[in-house]
Design a protein around this motif. Structure first.
Motif, PDB file in Angstrom:
ATOM      1  N   MET A  77       4.506   3.582   4.940  1.00  0.00           N
ATOM      2  CA  MET A  77       4.443   2.168   5.313  1.00  0.00           C
ATOM      3  C   MET A  77       3.220   1.527   4.655  1.00  0.00           C
ATOM      4  N   PRO A  78       3.412   0.365   4.018  1.00  0.00           N
ATOM      5  CA  PRO A  78       2.241  -0.332   3.465  1.00  0.00           C
ATOM      6  C   PRO A  78       1.279  -0.726   4.593  1.00  0.00           C
ATOM      7  N   GLY A  79      -0.003  -0.780   4.274  1.00  0.00           N
ATOM      8  CA  GLY A  79      -1.003  -1.024   5.315  1.00  0.00           C
ATOM      9  C   GLY A  79      -1.158  -2.481   5.694  1.00  0.00           C
ATOM     10  N   GLU A  84      -1.868  -5.626   7.881  1.00  0.00           N
ATOM     11  CA  GLU A  84      -2.627  -5.975   9.068  1.00  0.00           C
ATOM     12  C   GLU A  84      -2.733  -7.480   9.117  1.00  0.00           C
ATOM     13  N   VAL A 136      -1.523  -4.648  13.989  1.00  0.00           N
ATOM     14  CA  VAL A 136      -1.583  -3.546  13.028  1.00  0.00           C
ATOM     15  C   VAL A 136      -0.171  -3.167  12.617  1.00  0.00           C
ATOM     16  N   ARG A 186       9.501   4.662  -0.256  1.00  0.00           N
ATOM     17  CA  ARG A 186       9.574   3.256   0.159  1.00  0.00           C
ATOM     18  C   ARG A 186      10.878   2.621  -0.286  1.00  0.00           C
ATOM     19  N   HIS A 193      -6.870   4.015   9.090  1.00  0.00           N
ATOM     20  CA  HIS A 193      -5.430   4.030   9.314  1.00  0.00           C
ATOM     21  C   HIS A 193      -5.138   4.523  10.726  1.00  0.00           C
ATOM     22  N   GLY A 221      -2.142   3.621  -0.216  1.00  0.00           N
ATOM     23  CA  GLY A 221      -1.839   4.254   1.053  1.00  0.00           C
ATOM     24  C   GLY A 221      -1.744   3.288   2.204  1.00  0.00           C
ATOM     25  N   PRO A 222      -1.518   3.857   3.389  1.00  0.00           N
ATOM     26  CA  PRO A 222      -1.137   3.031   4.532  1.00  0.00           C
ATOM     27  C   PRO A 222      -2.291   2.396   5.308  1.00  0.00           C
ATOM     28  N   ALA A 223      -3.542   2.651   4.919  1.00  0.00           N
ATOM     29  CA  ALA A 223      -4.644   2.055   5.684  1.00  0.00           C
ATOM     30  C   ALA A 223      -4.637   0.536   5.509  1.00  0.00           C
ATOM     31  N   GLY A 224      -5.068  -0.160   6.560  1.00  0.00           N
ATOM     32  CA  GLY A 224      -4.972  -1.610   6.544  1.00  0.00           C
ATOM     33  C   GLY A 224      -6.240  -2.341   6.170  1.00  0.00           C
ATOM     34  N   HIS A 225      -7.373  -1.681   6.282  1.00  0.00           N
ATOM     35  CA  HIS A 225      -8.609  -2.369   5.907  1.00  0.00           C
ATOM     36  C   HIS A 225      -9.663  -1.365   5.441  1.00  0.00           C
ATOM     37  N   ALA A 249      -7.319   0.409  13.567  1.00  0.00           N
ATOM     38  CA  ALA A 249      -7.343  -0.961  14.075  1.00  0.00           C
ATOM     39  C   ALA A 249      -6.663  -1.022  15.435  1.00  0.00           C
TER      40      ALA A 249
END
Lengths: 544, 351
Positions: A322-324, A326, A335, A420, B279, B314-318, B346
């Motif tokens: 999954m793309p991150g 936020e 999130v 994906r 993440h 990758g999937p981390a948001g910040h 988060a």
């Protein structure tokens, strides 16, 4: 009195076994129970063993699990290790980890029981998965068995969570990482996430409570529910009687097979020992979850190649690919990068759970079905099932993207992108391909019925032409290949009556007609041969 | 055993009309021909074959008994720390191996014996049993509906609405007590996730040596893990504190630092970032010296440490939170405050 006198007159007393049975019958009514069940008929097919594998591994899990509780300490108190595994001596670890090391190194046979327990869990889940696929692809979930399908589905889901809470108990580096992942996922829940996490862990992660809490969930709550569901599952199997494949002498109104006593009892009872024996042998030769080489959990440490047990692999795939995303708005964070996978996780499972109800709505069929479908004869259902499996496996590839990358020398970014895209595309392709294959197989069946079996014998005709001799099928085979029913697509009928007044057609009705066309329209099934076609071809001009 | 040895009277009867391969019926060639005739097994017609099966089954059961004896002998006789080499598995624990194989054999033989017995000696004639519809016949349904109506009427539930409504109210409310009781499962979050042990003046202590770090200890290209001064492994809250405070320290060429704030918060190119992935909280532990990328081994989020630790894959948001560091009077690296933003995954209140 009077009923007993005749035997007493002859031999004095009835045999001991009979007297015990009489005693029990007077209190439990066992004779009436035995009358209907002792010679109950069970059809035989290899695929019917899959459910037994699940049941037996569940029993093995309970037996070995009880043994493990005798030695395991579900506590997160930190202690220094002084056991017999030298590399870890002097290290700080939780009592849970310490006692798991004790079971593995200092209790004779403890390691064996631990490994049987873990292997049985993997086999239990795999068994349920395959059993469910068997039931799905043969249409065994149709009326009257929809409720039992749901029981089975709940067993699968609860089995997954029992497995997860179970492998988290040793509090080793790998399982602790899995628990941390779960905590991160819970934190992503909008509004209540942080509260849920604090309540689950008794404060901040990892705290000192989760092993004890997981323990009671793992050994009591979930297995208790599962035991109840499994008993219900079996009662319904008994009550509905087993399904069977079409064949000579087998109809929707009978059940053909061997009686419970003695054949089925011996085979099924023996099969328990076979399953137990094989799992034990696997546990003897194949190490599983070697917690001593992972070490105790530390929230600031991790190893590479961390993988959950296989049945959690698809959720791992969701979270990894999954793309991150936020979204930060008004002082709050949504999130999506974690929350969307958390929502899709149950949806993947529910998609397959609700299928029987969708299909019965489309067909509108209210009859009981005890004759199994061959997967080819239900192309849309089969294609849907195959697409679902491919979806699941694409996610499993995503869950092991690091291992795929290192083992096959691929780019991890490429694998992630494949997943994906594949998440949306692969199921569609598999659906189309499976449907084509099913239709191809239906055509072949039709050919076989009308023209006979290819005998492999080449014959030269007087005028020089070579033909292959086709051998007509026996009536048994003809019947088996033509026994299935073919639905007609639902039609809405004229929407304008003879007076020109328009009838309102509900949207659901239109949808149903469309789905029905997709299921049973000309594109979706090959008409099975009719008697007239057969007669026309077999009579008269000879055939080839 | 050849077929000549089989006594004549035991041979299956001559295949009669319905036993032979059935010829398609004239009227309906697809009609159900009925159950095929039972085919005898060798054991059904030849007592010697049956005897052989009997011996096989008995042998399997005997093997099981011997294997159980073997299990007990291994349990008593093999020291639990003895390792042996078994091809192709490698070095394994001898006791586990012996116990597992003997127990496995004991169980498997019972199963194999029972199945062989069932397959060769018990009757294999298929029997057809009738099915009955699952749903009740209409008379039964009518009776049940009438009974229910009678019962409902006698309870007066429909007539005395006050009773009904208050009962529903009581039944709906009492589970709330159960929900209340769950409140003390844990504390309210408050601002707990926003603070770590770091504060102004806390020294950066090397995780491996347990010594405070000096700038000279951090070489270019190395990855050092650090914890705040005063946090010891034996502390009661060690696990919970280190879960937030874990730090990774790398040294870059100041000229290579692209982010302005990162440069400001660093000391001679030494930058300190939270080790906990943004993440879902795995510790990040893979560092690529040349590119200054760090990778979380759990879900492969990749961060660029030379550019404010922003997410590059990758999937981390910040980005990873940075800790502002400096050097104290004695020349040790110290924190200049806590993290400015929450570390780790988060959450809703993070903002």
């Amino acid at each position: 009195m009077s009923t007993n006198t005749s035997t007493e007159a002859r031999r004095g007393k009835a045999p001991a076994g009979e007297r015990v049975a009489d005693w029990a019958d007077g209190r439990l009514g066992i004779y009436s129970l035995a009358k209907t069940n002792m010679r109950k008929i069970f059809p035989d097919h290899w695929s019917f063993m899959l459910g037994e594998v699940c049941m037996y591994s569940f029993i093995i899990l309970i037996l070995t699990g009880v043994y493990l509780t005798l030695f395991f300490h579900p506590s997160m108190n930190e202690v220094e290790y002084h056991g017999s595994y030298i590399p870890l001596q002097g290290q700080m670890m939780s009592e849970a980890f310490n006692s798991t090391l004790h079971i593995s190194f200092d209790v004779r046979g403890g390691l064996l029981i631990r490994q049987i327990h873990h292997w049985a869990a993997l086999i239990f889940l795999a068994g349920m998965f395959v059993h469910m696929m068997r039931v799905f692809f043969t249409g065994a979930f149709r009326k009257p068995r929809e409720v039992n399908w749901l029981f089975g589905f709940l067993l699968l889901v609860l089995g997954m969570f029992t497995g997860f809470t179970g492998y988290s108990l040793p509090d080793d580096l790998l399982s602790g990482t899995g628990v941390r992942f779960m905590e991160g996922a819970i934190l992503s829940v909008p509004i209540v996430g942080t509260y849920l996490s604090m309540f689950l862990f008794g404060g901040e992660f990892p705290g000192g409570d989760f092993v004890a809490r997981f323990y009671s969930v793992h050994i009591l709550l979930l297995p208790g529910i599962m035991l109840g569901l499994m008993v219900g599952h079996l009662i319904l199997v008994f009550y509905h009687k087993h399904t069977q494949f079409a064949g000579p002498g087998k109809t929707n109104n009978n059940v053909v097979g061997m009686p419970l006593l003695p054949v089925y009892m011996a085979k099924a009872g023996g099969f328990f020992f076979l399953v137990f024996g094989v799992i034990t042998a696997i546990a003897a030769i194949a190490s599983i979850n070697p917690i001593w080489s992972m070490g105790p959990y530390r929230p600031d440490q991790v190893s590479t190649g961390a993988q959950p047990d296989w049945y959690m692999g698809f959720s791992e795939g969701l979270i990894r690919t999954m793309p991150g995303w936020e979204i930060n708005l008004w002082g709050h964070t949504l999130v999506l990068g974690v929350f969307i996978p958390l929502v899709i996780f149950p949806l993947v499972l529910v998609a397959i759970a609700v299928y029987p109800f969708i299909e019965s709505w489309v067909t509108g069929d209210k009859r009981e079905h005890h004759i199994l479908d061959r997967p080819r004869n239900a192309p849309t259902r089969t294609a849907f099932g195959a697409a679902w499996i491919s979806w699941y496996f694409v996610l499993m590839i995503g869950g092991g993207n690091d291992l795929w990358a290192t083992h096959f020398h691929l780019s991890i970014n490429a694998i992630t992108w494949f997943v994906r895209v594949g998440f949306f595309v692969v199921p569609v392709l598999v659906f189309i391909a499976t449907k084509r294959i099913c239709l191809g197989l239906q055509r072949r069946d039709r050919d076989k019925v009308l023209h006979g079996r290819e005998s492999g014998i080449i014959k030269r005709l007087p005028h020089g032409e070579f033909i292959e001799v086709h051998e007509p099928l026996s009536q048994d085979a003809l019947h088996t290949l033509t026994a299935h029913e073919q639905y007609k697509p639902v039609e809405i009928g004229p929407t304008v009556d003879e007076n020109g007044v328009e009838r309102k057609v509900k949207g659901t009705e239109k949808l149903r007609a469309k789905l029905s066309e997709a299921y049973y329209g000309e594109e979706s099934q090959i008409p099975k041969p009719t008697v007239e076609e057969y007669k026309e071809i077999t009579s008269g001009h000879g055939h080839h | 055993m050849s077929s000549q040895d089989i006594p004549e009277e035991n041979l299956p009867a001559e295949q009669d009309a319905h036993g032979a391969v059935s010829v398609a019926d004239d009227k309906d060639p697809f009609a159900d021909p009925g159950l095929p005739p039972h085919e005898h097994r060798i054991q059904d017609i030849d007592e010697r074959a049956a005897k052989r099966s009997e011996r096989t089954v008995a042998m399997l059961f005997t093997v099981s008994m011997l294997a159980t004896v073997g299990f007990i002998a291994s349990y008593v006789g093999i020291p639990h720390d003895k390792a042996i080499y078994v091809f192709p598995i490698g070095h394994i624990n001898a006791l586990n191996f012996a116990l597992g194989l003997t127990l496995g054999l004991a169980l498997f033989s019972i199963g194999a014996g029972a199945v062989h017995w069932a397959r060769t000696l018990m009757s294999d004639e298929e029997i057809a049993d009738e099915r009955h519809p699952i749903e009740a016949p209409p008379e039964v349904k009518a009776k049940v509906m009438a009974d229910f109506k009678q019962g409902a009427k006698e309870s007066a539930l429909g007539r005395r609405k006050l009773i009904r409504n208050t009962m529903f109210g009581a039944l709906a409310l009492f589970p709330l007590s159960g929900v209340m009781l769950l409140r003390d499962l844990g504390p309210l979050p408050g601002t707990k996730l926003r603070h770590t042990l770091w504060s102004k003046g806390k020294l950066l202590v090397n995780m491996n040596t347990n010594e405070p770090l000096r700038p000279a200890d951090v070489a270019v290209g190395s990855l050092t893990f650090a914890k705040p001064e005063g946090l010891e492994e034996h502390d009661e809250n060690f696990q919970t504190e280190i879960a937030k405070a874990a730090l990774m320290i790398v040294r870059l060429q100041p000229a290579n630092i692209k982010d302005k704030r990162e440069l400001e918060w660093s000391h001679e190119g030494i930058v300190a970032y939270s080790k906990i992935c943004t993440h879902v909280g795995c510790p990040i532990s893979l560092y690529e010296q040349q590119t200054h990328h760090v990778l979380c081994p759990c879900h492969q989020s990749t961060f660029d440490l030379s550019d404010g630790a922003r997410v590059i894959f990758g999937p981390a948001g910040h980005a990873l939170p940075q800790l502002r560091i400096g050097v104290n009077d004695e020349g040790y690296l110290e924190a200049l405050g806590d993290f400015e933003e929450p570390v780790g995954p988060a959450f809703w209140e993070r903002g």
